[in-house]
Design a protein around this motif. Sequence first.
Motif, mmCIF file in Angstrom:
data_model
loop_
_atom_site.group_PDB
_atom_site.id
_atom_site.type_symbol
_atom_site.label_atom_id
_atom_site.label_comp_id
_atom_site.label_asym_id
_atom_site.label_seq_id
_atom_site.Cartn_x
_atom_site.Cartn_y
_atom_site.Cartn_z
ATOM 1 N N ALA A 174 0.842 -1.196 0.000
ATOM 2 C CA ALA A 174 0.000 0.000 0.000
ATOM 3 C C ALA A 174 0.875 1.243 0.000
ATOM 4 O O ALA A 174 1.931 1.277 0.647
ATOM 5 C CB ALA A 174 -0.927 0.009 1.220
ATOM 6 N N SER A 218 -3.301 -0.885 4.650
ATOM 7 C CA SER A 218 -4.047 0.245 4.112
ATOM 8 C C SER A 218 -3.696 1.513 4.890
ATOM 9 O O SER A 218 -3.805 1.537 6.120
ATOM 10 C CB SER A 218 -5.555 -0.019 4.183
ATOM 11 O OG SER A 218 -6.287 1.025 3.574
ATOM 12 N N THR A 288 -9.811 -1.563 4.198
ATOM 13 C CA THR A 288 -9.932 -0.329 3.434
ATOM 14 C C THR A 288 -10.510 0.740 4.348
ATOM 15 O O THR A 288 -11.095 0.440 5.392
ATOM 16 C CB THR A 288 -10.821 -0.526 2.185
ATOM 17 O OG1 THR A 288 -10.710 0.628 1.347
ATOM 18 C CG2 THR A 288 -12.282 -0.721 2.554
#
Length: 477
Positions: A174, A218, A288
């Motif tokens: 990420a 994330s 997320t």
Amino acid sequence: MNQLLFERSTGNIGPNVFARLQTTQLLSSFRPAPEFRFDGGERGNAVRDNRHGSVAPDKDAASTLWAHDAGVNALALERFDGRILVSGGLDASLNIWDLEQCGNPSKPHTFTPTATVPRSDKTHKFGITHLSFYPFDSAAFLSTSYDHTLKVWATERASLSASFSLGSKVYTHAVSPIASHLLVACGTQHPAVRLVDLRSGSNVQSLAGHAGAILATSWSPRHEHVLATGSVDGTVRIWDIRRAGGVIAMLDQEDSLGLYHNGLLDPSGKVRVRASAKAHSAPVNGLTWTDDGAYIVSAGHDRRIRVWDAALGKNTLASFGPSIKNSQLASVTMFTSPVGLTHPGKELLFWPNEAEILILDLHEGHVVTKLRPSTAGVRSTGGTQRTNKNRIASIVWRGSGGGGSSSGVAMGGSNIAGAIFSAHLDGQIRAWTPRLEGDDNEDEDESLDEASEEKAKKRKALDDVFKGLMGKKITFT
């Protein structure tokens, strides 16, 4: 729609409310768009599923087109123009697609790669696990693979710019969408999160604390130094990479009050975190944030999706029911509708549910709609038939002005500009577009649902009886 236009013209609803009502309707009206296909040069014969579970050869010539021979395992879409799509295969190959190839989006189109990176000793050797674009410039993208490497690529030339060996299988990575730093958080088979600095070209830091492989990472879209990670040990940890200790919170499925909130310290000055706190009772492979950073969404092998208040760390207790499927030992990509597209508290979650895509109410948990492909993962190559699981490995969303543009859904309709793209392990990339009222294809559904068919049969039977009675001459004596 006519009623909405009337209410808008008379001033009963404002332009913002009108836009939200319309985009909410479009978000829940996505449908398969088989007119858009992706031809990576592979060939085979597909079969089509019917509603009763049997299969038959698909006579559509486009069904013989495949994006990657061994299966598509990852997708990435650049966020600025929403033009460049990158796909990664289980055969370690990469394809770059230009979505503006389609000159007239109202007509069928077959996309071909603008560049292909085959498997080799200098590129990736094993299957691609995750792809992402550099957040501030679409001229570069990143890839990770089972070959233990993170690689950086120049998009235009499809050439390798840098490679980092991490020493373990890399499941995901990420990059922060807002940060000034160039740190890439990598989740590997090793229980420590690896941070790679693209500026210095080195592994600058490891975040230790998980007891197993890292399957999900994330970054916060609001705080550039805050990172969330999920592991096979069932925990979700929140890190501030500036702190020596690193971890600032752990999400606890038993906590609906936010008691283990970041910033709470015990007398010794350490963060108060319950050692047994777990977000899921099985491996966590999906994470997320909503784009305003207010909520974190996690998914695990316990077939649960949980929504967390990011400020308090509390479980909001949103229930998504028993229809959730999640069994792959790999990172799951999911996304939420941008805040502002719908009314506050009515955001949607797009979830790849094995062989279908579920569009879910983020806070209530109910299913808004289900998207299912019309072709199964079975094909014949060279006279021999092989069966591929048709699991969806990755999904991305394209707006009309970029990957996350709010106008993309409002204006997309049947246009390729407002679309979801999904990667399938049968080797295909499929497109899904929202349906506009008055769409020419609206009346061309493959079949009616069972309730409609039953009503049609009853109506026909009554019509036959009525016509039979009216056709006879009745006399009275």
